[in-house]
Design a protein around this motif. Structure first.
Motif, mmCIF file in Angstrom:
data_model
loop_
_atom_site.group_PDB
_atom_site.id
_atom_site.type_symbol
_atom_site.label_atom_id
_atom_site.label_comp_id
_atom_site.label_asym_id
_atom_site.label_seq_id
_atom_site.Cartn_x
_atom_site.Cartn_y
_atom_site.Cartn_z
ATOM 1 N N VAL A 1 0.878 -1.177 0.000
ATOM 2 C CA VAL A 1 0.000 0.000 0.000
ATOM 3 C C VAL A 1 0.910 1.219 0.000
ATOM 4 C CG1 VAL A 1 -1.828 1.274 1.153
ATOM 5 C CG2 VAL A 1 -1.796 -1.225 1.287
ATOM 6 N N GLY A 2 0.942 1.947 -1.085
ATOM 7 C CA GLY A 2 1.893 3.055 -1.197
ATOM 8 C C GLY A 2 3.305 2.527 -0.980
ATOM 9 N N ASP A 3 4.021 3.154 -0.027
ATOM 10 C CA ASP A 3 5.402 2.744 0.253
ATOM 11 C C ASP A 3 5.491 1.697 1.360
ATOM 12 O OD1 ASP A 3 6.292 4.543 -1.618
ATOM 13 O OD2 ASP A 3 6.622 6.153 -0.144
ATOM 14 N N LEU A 4 4.363 1.215 1.844
ATOM 15 C CA LEU A 4 4.383 0.239 2.929
ATOM 16 C C LEU A 4 4.113 -1.169 2.397
ATOM 17 C CD1 LEU A 4 4.467 0.107 6.180
ATOM 18 C CD2 LEU A 4 2.018 -0.298 5.964
ATOM 19 N N THR A 5 4.968 -2.108 2.782
ATOM 20 C CA THR A 5 4.721 -3.517 2.490
ATOM 21 C C THR A 5 3.629 -3.992 3.448
ATOM 22 O OG1 THR A 5 7.090 -3.673 2.066
ATOM 23 C CG2 THR A 5 5.865 -5.745 2.191
ATOM 24 N N SER A 6 2.549 -4.524 2.907
ATOM 25 C CA SER A 6 1.379 -4.852 3.745
ATOM 26 C C SER A 6 1.743 -5.734 4.934
ATOM 27 C CB SER A 6 0.308 -5.540 2.903
ATOM 28 O OG SER A 6 -0.142 -4.671 1.898
ATOM 29 N N HIS A 7 2.595 -6.731 4.696
ATOM 30 C CA HIS A 7 3.005 -7.650 5.755
ATOM 31 C C HIS A 7 3.621 -6.912 6.951
ATOM 32 C CE1 HIS A 7 4.630 -11.311 7.563
ATOM 33 N NE2 HIS A 7 5.758 -10.659 7.710
ATOM 34 N N MET A 8 4.177 -5.721 6.707
ATOM 35 C CA MET A 8 4.797 -4.969 7.799
ATOM 36 C C MET A 8 3.761 -4.472 8.810
ATOM 37 S SD MET A 8 7.951 -5.341 7.534
ATOM 38 C CE MET A 8 8.315 -4.307 8.963
ATOM 39 N N ALA A 9 2.502 -4.411 8.422
ATOM 40 C CA ALA A 9 1.462 -4.028 9.389
ATOM 41 C C ALA A 9 1.350 -5.088 10.479
ATOM 42 C CB ALA A 9 0.125 -3.844 8.677
ATOM 43 N N LYS A 10 1.411 -6.348 10.069
ATOM 44 C CA LYS A 10 1.402 -7.443 11.040
ATOM 45 C C LYS A 10 2.666 -7.399 11.901
ATOM 46 C CE LYS A 10 1.596 -12.515 11.107
ATOM 47 N NZ LYS A 10 1.534 -13.723 10.258
ATOM 48 N N HIS A 11 3.796 -7.163 11.248
ATOM 49 C CA HIS A 11 5.066 -7.104 11.977
ATOM 50 C C HIS A 11 5.073 -5.936 12.968
ATOM 51 C CE1 HIS A 11 9.107 -8.442 12.566
ATOM 52 N NE2 HIS A 11 9.592 -7.241 12.363
ATOM 53 N N PHE A 12 4.460 -4.818 12.567
ATOM 54 C CA PHE A 12 4.330 -3.662 13.462
ATOM 55 C C PHE A 12 3.572 -4.063 14.729
ATOM 56 C CE2 PHE A 12 1.838 -0.239 15.240
ATOM 57 C CZ PHE A 12 2.737 0.801 15.336
ATOM 58 N N LEU A 13 2.432 -4.719 14.550
ATOM 59 C CA LEU A 13 1.600 -5.075 15.712
ATOM 60 C C LEU A 13 2.344 -6.041 16.639
ATOM 61 C CD1 LEU A 13 -1.896 -5.445 14.009
ATOM 62 C CD2 LEU A 13 -1.100 -3.567 15.465
ATOM 63 N N ARG A 14 3.067 -6.985 16.030
ATOM 64 C CA ARG A 14 3.836 -7.932 16.842
ATOM 65 C C ARG A 14 4.918 -7.209 17.656
ATOM 66 N NH1 ARG A 14 4.905 -13.266 16.118
ATOM 67 N NH2 ARG A 14 4.261 -13.208 13.927
ATOM 68 N N SER A 15 5.679 -6.364 17.002
ATOM 69 C CA SER A 15 6.777 -5.667 17.685
ATOM 70 C C SER A 15 6.238 -4.708 18.744
ATOM 71 C CB SER A 15 7.622 -4.888 16.665
ATOM 72 O OG SER A 15 8.180 -5.770 15.726
#
Ligand SMILES: [Mn+2]
Length: 195
Positions: A128-142
């Motif tokens: 989505v734009g400059d964000l890799t979608s999978h990083m949203a999950k990684h964000f929540l985990r971290s």
């Protein structure tokens, strides 16, 4: 009640992150991560959680978005941990379901001090734009690991922008609910008397 605020700076070879947080704010946000869609998500998080939040990130975006997103999540998690202090008299548990058009995100949280993360769902587009979608999950985990949360997240939808935005909004609302003070408790909301 003492101020539930924190200022955390985290510096590595990959990123420099500065976060200030007021858990009892009113949604004022200044966000500069260099990743437009991620800024949109953090603004939404602050607004819907009624947190005052500043995030300044200077990361190695010439590589990709991974280190910047992860390190913002770690620093934001540390800021919540610091701001909440002994977590005295908070509600602790909350759950929120938030829709955004066809997408629905589901968050349940225990501000327990015992980090655990669960996730159920897929993102409908990889980017989505400059964000890799999978990083949203990684964000929540971290974020969960560093804030000391048991956090279970789920999402369904057809549009990754909606799916990710619903996740951030639901997390914001759940964190706002769970961190509210219930004066009837007078002490830590645990039979162990410590979180
Ligand atoms: Mn949006």
């Amino acid at each position: 009640m003492s101020d539930r605020t924190a200022a955390v700076t985290r510096e590595t070879a990959e990123t420099t992150i500065e976060v200030t947080l007021n858990v009892d704010g009113d949604g004022d946000a200044t966000i500069e991560t260099g990743i437009g869609f991620f800024d949109h998500m953090l603004n939404s998080f602050a607004r819907h959680g009624l947190f005052d939040l500043t995030v300044r990130a200077d990361g190695d975006l010439h590589i990709d978005d991974h280190h910047t997103v992860e390190d913002v999540a770690i620093t934001l998690g540390e800021a919540f941990d610091e701001a909440l202090g002994d977590r005295r008299a908070i509600h602790r548990f909350a759950d929120r379901k938030v829709p955004l058009d066809e997408a629905v995100a589901d968050i349940v949280v225990d501000v327990s001090g015992r980090p655990l993360f669960g996730f159920d769902g897929e993102f409908s587009q990889e980017q989505v734009g400059d964000l890799t979608s999978h990083m949203a999950k990684h964000f929540l985990r971290s974020f969960a690991m560093n804030a000391g949360l048991t956090l279970h997240a789920g999402v369904v939808g057809e549009n990754a922008h909606h799916e990710i935005e619903a996740l951030f909004k639901a997390t914001a609302r759940a964190m706002d609910d769970a961190t509210q003070i219930d004066e009837r408790r007078g002490d830590v909301a645990s039979t162990k008397e410590s979180l």
